[in-house]
Design an enzyme around this catalytic site. Structure first.
Site, PDB file in Angstrom:
ATOM      1  N   ASP A  91       0.768  -1.199  -0.055  1.00  0.00           N
ATOM      2  CA  ASP A  91      -0.034  -0.027   0.164  1.00  0.00           C
ATOM      3  C   ASP A  91       0.815   1.332  -0.085  1.00  0.00           C
ATOM      4  OD1 ASP A  91       1.194  -0.129   2.502  1.00  0.00           O
ATOM      5  OD2 ASP A  91      -0.925   0.108   3.407  1.00  0.00           O
ATOM      6  N   GLU A  92       2.324   1.085  -0.635  1.00  0.00           N
ATOM      7  CA  GLU A  92       2.923   2.508  -0.366  1.00  0.00           C
ATOM      8  C   GLU A  92       3.933   2.295  -1.543  1.00  0.00           C
ATOM      9  OE1 GLU A  92       4.499   4.240   3.516  1.00  0.00           O
ATOM     10  OE2 GLU A  92       6.524   3.050   2.613  1.00  0.00           O
TER      11      GLU A  92
END
Length: 400
Positions: A91-92
């Site tokens: 998610d990054e």
């Protein structure tokens, strides 16, 4: 990405959008939606504590196959702006948009707004973006206007120093609760105070910690991707290891420890799948309540990459440490290699130079001999016959 795992679950179960919900279980939660965060529920919190804060909290079992698929959709968007972007986790991601901005005559803020819109259009998920001269500042800026927002730090020395002047030291990635308390004892609460108290920092902390903190105080950070990247594949892992760890309140119940290990292994497997890598050595890290760090490692006869493959050896390492009361647990994969997808071997080989091909050929010839030696190896007079449970164990204990 904003509350990524929880947001993906809300796509499948829209009725959860207006209910406090956490991905995980009673032992530990991975993340929580914004409704749950209103009650103080947060990532890496034991589920039973979250339930006390929010009795109506709904738990959803993690589904990392689903999260990995959603992550790949977002990465397809990232590649439009930086084909060699660096993935921090599912998610990054970190994008260097310098070349894109010059080529298309746009600003960083315009790219951030366009990227957010394209991610939402492709996935129905939202993301928050930080635009800054280096990775550290961009990471901090990305958290300033969550959810679905963006922030910019101007690329000038005065702007950077003004940004970090009153920035709480805890906002910096890598500085947790214990480090914050240590720095507070030195009258360091903001990034600028690191420079003011640099004599104490240099005298009392290690050279690595000192260099890191002084960089923080000056607003310095990486301006180029590390070698691992997240875009184009050169056939090599690009990193020595990959890990996942969580800090939490004191925990000693075997069932809770097992669930935490399972959660961390699921995270690790998802991150490895996102980078198409597999590991031969697995390490368990524990930090006890008296701040002793234990690391236990197992080198396996075969490479592993899935949670089902990695959980048994990690569980065995954990059970050997019981009873124990800890406040941190981590799992790490090392001795990495890229997963060779079908039909990709010849394509990858065509990109290798003569020396690389010779090294790879030598490794292929050496692997059968290594496996035979491992099977015959004795440890403490006892031959291990646990298959993938591990045949080579490394112990280390230190105080931090």
């Amino acid at each position: 990405m904003d509350a990524f795992y929880a947001s993906v679950e809300e796509l499948d179960q829209p009725e959860l959008k207006n209910k406090p919900m956490a991905v995980g279980g009673i032992g530990m939660i991975c993340t929580a939606n914004y409704e749950a965060r209103k009650y103080g529920v947060r990532s890496a919190m034991p589920g039973f504590i979250a339930r006390k804060l929010c009795p109506q909290l709904v738990f959803v079992k993690p589904d990392f196959v689903k999260y990995t698929a959603a992550s790949e959709q977002t990465r397809a968007v990232f590649r439009l702006y930086d084909p060699a972007f660096e993935a921090g986790s599912l998610d990054e991601a970190y994008l260097d948009i310098t070349a894109y901005c010059k080529e298309h005559g746009v600003t960083g803020e315009q790219v951030a707004a366009e990227l957010r819109a394209k991610v939402t259009a492709a996935t129905q998920l939202t993301c928050s973006v930080g635009v800054a001269p280096n990775v550290m500042l961009a990471k901090v800026a990305s958290d300033m206007n969550k959810p679905n927002g963006q922030a910019k730090v101007e690329a000038s020395r005065d702007a950077v120093m003004a940004f970090v002047h009153d920035l709480p030291i805890r906002k910096i990635p890598g500085i947790g609760k214990v480090s914050e308390q240590t720095l507070n004892a030195l009258d360091i609460n903001t990034c600028s105070q690191v420079i003011q108290q640099r004599a104490y920092v240099a005298a009392l902390l290690s050279s690595i910690s000192c260099n890191f903190l002084l960089s923080v105080g000056l607003g310095l950070g990486a301006t180029e991707h590390s070698s691992r990247g997240g875009g184009e594949d050169n056939g090599l892992p690009g990193r020595k290891g990959i890990s996942c760890e969580r800090t939490f309140s004191a925990m000693s119940a075997p069932a809770a420890l097992e669930q935490m290990a399972d959660t961390l292994v699921q995270h690790l497997a998802a991150d490895m799948a996102a980078e198409d890598i597999e590991a031969k050595t697995l390490t368990l890290k524990l930090k006890t309540t008296d701040f002793h760090i234990r690391t236990r490692a197992a080198t396996l006869p075969n490479y592993v990459s899935t949670a089902a493959q990695m959980l048994p050896p990690i569980s065995k390492l954990l059970k050997a440490e019981l009873p124990v009361e800890i406040r941190l647990m981590g799992v790490r994969g090392s001795n990495l290699r890229k997963i060779q997808k079908q039909g990709a071997i010849s394509a990858a080989g065509s990109k290798l130079n003569a020396l690389q091909r010779m090294v790879l050929q030598g490794r292929k010839q050496q692997q059968p001999r290594e496996q035979q030696q491992q099977q015959q190896q004795q440890y403490g007079g006892q031959h291990l016959q646990d298959g993938q449970q591990g045949i080579e164990w490394h112990d280390n204990e230190q105080q931090q």
